[in-house]
Design a protein around this motif. Structure first.
Motif, PDB file in Angstrom:
ATOM      1  N   UNK A  54      64.553  70.073  58.581  1.00  0.00           N
ATOM      2  CA  UNK A  54      63.629  69.708  58.522  1.00  0.00           C
ATOM      3  C   UNK A  54      62.985  69.912  57.697  1.00  0.00           C
ATOM      4  N   UNK A  55      63.476  70.578  57.010  1.00  0.00           N
ATOM      5  CA  UNK A  55      63.226  70.932  55.370  1.00  0.00           C
ATOM      6  C   UNK A  55      63.494  70.706  54.461  1.00  0.00           C
ATOM      7  N   UNK A  56      62.011  69.384  53.535  1.00  0.00           N
ATOM      8  CA  UNK A  56      62.255  68.817  52.661  1.00  0.00           C
ATOM      9  C   UNK A  56      62.462  68.848  51.053  1.00  0.00           C
ATOM     10  N   UNK A  57      63.781  69.766  50.771  1.00  0.00           N
ATOM     11  CA  UNK A  57      63.604  69.747  49.266  1.00  0.00           C
ATOM     12  C   UNK A  57      64.337  68.880  47.988  1.00  0.00           C
ATOM     13  N   UNK A  58      63.790  69.224  47.374  1.00  0.00           N
ATOM     14  CA  UNK A  58      65.382  69.483  46.029  1.00  0.00           C
ATOM     15  C   UNK A  58      65.526  70.574  45.205  1.00  0.00           C
ATOM     16  N   UNK A  59      66.966  71.119  46.031  1.00  0.00           N
ATOM     17  CA  UNK A  59      67.070  73.162  45.639  1.00  0.00           C
ATOM     18  C   UNK A  59      68.756  73.106  45.041  1.00  0.00           C
ATOM     19  N   UNK A  60      69.012  73.475  44.221  1.00  0.00           N
ATOM     20  CA  UNK A  60      70.146  74.474  44.105  1.00  0.00           C
ATOM     21  C   UNK A  60      70.364  76.265  44.639  1.00  0.00           C
ATOM     22  N   UNK A  61      71.081  76.073  45.624  1.00  0.00           N
ATOM     23  CA  UNK A  61      71.004  77.126  45.994  1.00  0.00           C
ATOM     24  C   UNK A  61      72.432  78.348  45.415  1.00  0.00           C
TER      25      UNK A  61
ATOM     26  N   UNK B 186      61.076  79.705  46.189  1.00  0.00           N
ATOM     27  CA  UNK B 186      61.713  78.546  45.949  1.00  0.00           C
ATOM     28  C   UNK B 186      60.370  78.574  45.329  1.00  0.00           C
ATOM     29  N   UNK B 187      60.492  77.425  44.259  1.00  0.00           N
ATOM     30  CA  UNK B 187      58.473  77.153  44.094  1.00  0.00           C
ATOM     31  C   UNK B 187      58.519  75.806  43.835  1.00  0.00           C
ATOM     32  N   UNK B 188      59.614  75.010  44.232  1.00  0.00           N
ATOM     33  CA  UNK B 188      59.249  73.945  43.645  1.00  0.00           C
ATOM     34  C   UNK B 188      58.624  72.767  44.743  1.00  0.00           C
ATOM     35  N   UNK B 189      58.667  72.161  44.667  1.00  0.00           N
ATOM     36  CA  UNK B 189      58.201  70.687  46.071  1.00  0.00           C
ATOM     37  C   UNK B 189      58.745  70.985  47.052  1.00  0.00           C
ATOM     38  N   UNK B 190      57.876  71.618  48.555  1.00  0.00           N
ATOM     39  CA  UNK B 190      58.798  71.537  50.033  1.00  0.00           C
ATOM     40  C   UNK B 190      57.519  70.668  50.348  1.00  0.00           C
TER      41      UNK B 190
END
Length: 376
Positions: free
Chosen positions: A130-137, A240-244
């Motif tokens: 339920x954590x919504x973001x676009x991330x490269x792990x 993580x610094x982008x939209x979450x």
């Protein structure tokens, strides 16, 4: 990163987050969002985009809609001979396994521990649905390897914790990115380090932890084990610094739906090089009739619109009649809105029919939610 890290999406979370009657017959992770996606599409796509091609999903309950959506995993390129997508049903958590009949993600994982034991990847990444973001792990995994942490947790520094991320875990971090303690966000302060509940560790260490916790019977949830053992294990943090967005309430779901209409958020989530994959449902294009007036909205395929739509998310095969006015709403698939209807701050689940001339208005902060298969 291929074959270096496996993924585990843990849907058996403490507190069982849900978003009102939208989760009456489906888990939170398979709730529709953004016109054509499900919430789980984001974390699953993040894993695939990070080169993680061996993914296990530990369900909790009401998982039929989840399996229907994910299928064999082919839409995420996870229908494979080696690795691929595995969904473990909640019924297995009721097995004794020599540790008694207990609930919690520890015992859910333990019931299918052979899947993790037979995997060959060196590392494992555990994430919620339920954590919504676009991330490269991959950057987080490289950080974990170099830091020599036992566990690395991914977090985001936010300035709106007094309004958003309520109920999420917060981290107290020192100058060396070591986690000193873990608390809960009660909305007392705007600034906080919000845990994304995403953990990276060696696969063999994770297996040992699960067996140890189960044998001692001290914890039912993995996050509780981490909280209690911060002085004994090295837990680091990666920012993580982008939209979450954390989708754990109807308010956060409505806010996320509104924020996705913003150009910057939409561009980051849907138009970056990291594609968000979902189940392919090819439909005919949407038909815009003579009286259609659409502003700042997501409109899926297969719709027929002859009214005014503003700041809305409209899913597939929705019919909006002549003169209807729909503002700040989420209308899920197969809904029919007759002529002259007025809707504002309303969320319709699928298969709802509202008859001519009726009005429904919710509050901007607390939208009205109508459960599926209703005729109004």
């Amino acid at each position: 990163m291929k074959k270096q890290c496996m993924g585990l999406i843990n849907l058996d979370k403490k507190g069982n987050p849900n978003i009102s009657i939208l989760n009456y017959s489906r888990p939170l992770s398979s709730t529709p969002i953004a016109g054509r996606y499900r919430i789980i599409d984001f974390v699953l796509s993040n894993m695939v985009n990070s080169g993680i091609t061996n993914v296990g999903i530990y369900a909790r309950e009401k998982y039929r809609s989840l399996t229907d959506h994910l299928g064999s995993g082919k839409d995420w390129d996870l229908s494979r001979k080696q690795g691929g997508l595995y969904i473990f049903s909640p019924e297995n958590t009721k097995q004794n396994n020599g540790y008694g009949f207990r609930t919690g993600d520890i015992y859910s994982i333990l019931a299918n521990i052979d899947y993790i034991e037979k995997s060959t990847e060196e590392y494992i990444l555990i994430a919620p649905g339920y954590m919504l973001c676009s991330m490269d792990y991959r950057d987080a995994i490289e950080y974990h390897k170099k830091s020599k942490n036992d566990i690395t947790v991914i977090y985001k520094r936010v300035q709106d914790a007094d309004e958003e991320f309520l109920g999420c875990m917060t981290l107290n971090i020192d100058s060396n990115n070591k986690v000193l303690n873990i608390g809960g966000n009660i909305g007392a302060f705007p600034s906080a380090n919000i845990s994304m509940e995403t953990y990276i560790m060696k696969r063999t260490d994770f297996i040992k932890c699960i067996y140890k916790i189960a044998s001692l019977g001290t914890h039912s949830y993995f996050e509780d084990y981490i909280k209690a053992n911060l002085s004994n294990i090295k837990v680091g943090a990666f920012e993580f610094k982008d939209y979450l967005k954390c989708i754990n309430s109807i308010q956060s779901y409505a806010n996320a739906s509104r924020e996705m209409l913003e150009k910057e958020v939409s561009r980051e989530l849907f138009y970056s090089e990291r594609k968000i994959f979902t189940k392919d449902k090819s439909q005919a294009p949407t038909i815009y009739m003579k009286n259609a007036n659409v502003k700042n909205s997501f409109i899926a395929t297969g719709c027929k619109i002859d009214g005014t739509v503003e700041n809305c998310t409209i899913f597939r095969k929705v019919e909006i009649g002549k003169g209807a006015v729909i503002k700040n709403c989420v209308i899920m698939q197969n809904c029919k809105i007759d002529p002259g209807v007025v809707l504002e701050n309303v969320i319709f689940d699928k298969n709802i029919h509202i008859s001519e001339g009726k009005e429904l208005k919710g509050d901007n902060d607390y939208p009205m939610v109508i459960e599926k298969n209703q005729k109004l």
